[in-house]
Design an enzyme around this catalytic site. Structure first.
Site, short mmCIF file in Angstrom:
data_model
loop_
_atom_site.label_atom_id
_atom_site.label_comp_id
_atom_site.label_asym_id
_atom_site.label_seq_id
_atom_site.Cartn_x
_atom_site.Cartn_y
_atom_site.Cartn_z
N ALA A 101 0.81 -1.23 0.00
CA ALA A 101 0.00 0.00 0.00
C ALA A 101 0.84 1.27 0.00
O ALA A 101 0.31 2.36 0.11
CB ALA A 101 -0.92 -0.01 1.21
N SER A 106 6.73 -3.69 4.42
CA SER A 106 7.81 -4.69 4.42
C SER A 106 9.05 -4.14 5.12
O SER A 106 9.73 -4.86 5.85
CB SER A 106 8.13 -5.18 3.00
N ALA A 107 9.33 -2.84 4.94
CA ALA A 107 10.50 -2.26 5.61
C ALA A 107 10.29 -2.23 7.12
O ALA A 107 11.22 -2.51 7.90
CB ALA A 107 10.77 -0.84 5.10
N ASP A 150 12.50 3.54 2.64
CA ASP A 150 11.52 2.93 3.56
C ASP A 150 12.21 2.45 4.83
O ASP A 150 11.71 2.65 5.95
CB ASP A 150 10.81 1.75 2.89
O1 PMV Z 1 7.51 0.41 -1.12
P1 PMV Z 1 6.70 1.59 -1.47
O2 PMV Z 1 5.54 1.29 -2.33
O3 PMV Z 1 6.35 2.40 -0.28
O4 PMV Z 1 7.64 2.54 -2.38
C1 PMV Z 1 8.86 3.02 -1.96
C2 PMV Z 1 9.28 4.24 -2.70
C3 PMV Z 1 9.84 4.02 -4.11
O5 PMV Z 1 10.50 5.24 -4.41
C4 PMV Z 1 8.71 3.82 -5.13
C5 PMV Z 1 10.81 2.86 -4.21
C6 PMV Z 1 12.12 3.08 -3.46
O6 PMV Z 1 12.79 2.09 -3.19
O7 PMV Z 1 12.48 4.22 -3.17
#
Ligand code: PMV
Length: 317
Positions: A101, A106-107, A150
């Site tokens: 989302a 996940s992070a 993240d």
């Molecule tokens: O994992 P998300 O959907 O929150 O996206 C992270 C941000 C991006 O810039 C799209 C990917 C990244 O690794 O920075």
């Protein structure tokens, strides 16, 4: 002894995708995140067990071992390695964030598990940057080419400028002059970060000048947004978020549900609204200094879900 770790989720106020290519982005930690508990077991690393539950995704935990041929098994294996774990451990982790989302689920799990694993070892606790660095091994399995933003937000919390340049990472905590009241709304569409990052990579090969000019404009917006946060000029910050949303939409990252959530938020008084994270669904973030309740209720009336969060003056660790 059981050891615990926790981490926060995040929203990106300006700069997602461009951050993968070295453009600075602004990210804030939110008060939804993940927790993990780790305990030693008899045996060697390969005997380790991980049970993960993501609220809203499944009632039961998903259980894996490091040798399992799944992304979760591979990520667990990578994290055990990155944390220097040699004996067997059992880890239980829970996220109170939707997965896929754009809220850094996940992070947050990776960072919380890293903290719980490192806490099993004697010695001083690891710095947030060390934790984030190790957790990137986990992120790489799910995201392919993560910028690391993240994991940094999950480990530090607060508001920060994040930049990846030539293999190094620069993080500058940002002190907000005024608290940022945010509404976060979900399109209800889960999306893979890897897929969306690959979409941008393909577009960049096909139309390099168009993507470069969008990224240049986003870099300018990051600077504007930073000054706006530091000076408390929330009208300016909202405008930068709206402009960022328009640029992300030109790159094919917004879906009709995103546009509907952003429009509804602005109609209910938000100063700016945009997708957050990789897009193609996921969530939007709206800046609501007068209170987020009206925006969240409107989203609910329109059939979406949402919640509010407040990012105070600098909380970064
Ligand atoms: O994992 P998300 O959907 O929150 O996206 C992270 C941000 C991006 O810039 C799209 C990917 C990244 O690794 O920075």
């Amino acid at each position: 002894m059981t050891m615990a770790g926790s981490a926060c989720g995040k929203v990106i106020l300006v700069g997602e995708h461009a951050v993968v290519y070295g453009v600075p982005a602004i990210v804030v930690g939110i008060d939804h995140g993940a927790t993990a508990r780790a305990v030693r077991l008899p045996g060697t690393r390969g005997d380790s067990e991980l049970a993960v539950r993501v609220e809203g995704l499944s009632a039961a935990s998903i259980a894996v071992r490091p040798a399992d041929a799944t992304d979760l098994g591979a990520a667990f294996s990578a994290l055990l390695e990155a944390c220097g774990v040699t004996g067997a451990v059992r880890v239980e982790a829970i996220a109170d964030l939707p997965a896929g989302a754009g809220l850094g689920c996940s992070a947050a799990l990776g960072v919380a598990i890293t903290r719980a694993l490192l806490a099993l070892e004697p010695g001083p606790s690891a710095s947030p940057d060390d934790v984030a660095h190790r957790a990137t091994a986990w992120e790489r399995v799910f995201h392919g080419n993560p910028s690391g933003i993240d994991a940094a937000a999950a480990a530090r919390g607060g508001c920060m400028l994040y930049r990846r340049a030539q293999g190094a990472v620069a993080i500058e905590p940002i002190t907000a002059a005024r608290a940022l009241v945010l509404a976060i709304g979900s399109t209800g569409i889960a999306q893979s970060t890897r897929t969306m990052v690959e979409h941008v990579a393909t577009l960049r090969v096909r139309e390099p000048e168009r993507v470069a000019s969008a990224f240049d404009a986003i870099a300018t917006l990051t600077g504007v947004a930073r000054r706006a946060i530091e000076s408390g000029d929330l009208v300016l910050l909202g405008r930068a978020m709206d402009d960022n949303q328009r640029l992300l939409a030109t790159l094919g990252l917004s879906v009709p549900e995103t546009d509907a959530l952003c429009l509804a938020a602005r109609q209910e008084g938000a100063l700016g609204a945009k997708m957050t994270g990789s897009g193609g669904g996921g969530c939007v973030v709206a800046l609501c200094p007068a209170g987020a309740e009206g925006v969240v209720s409107r989203w609910q009336r329109d059939g979406f879900s949402g919640f509010s969060t407040v990012v105070g003056a600098n909380e970064a660790r």
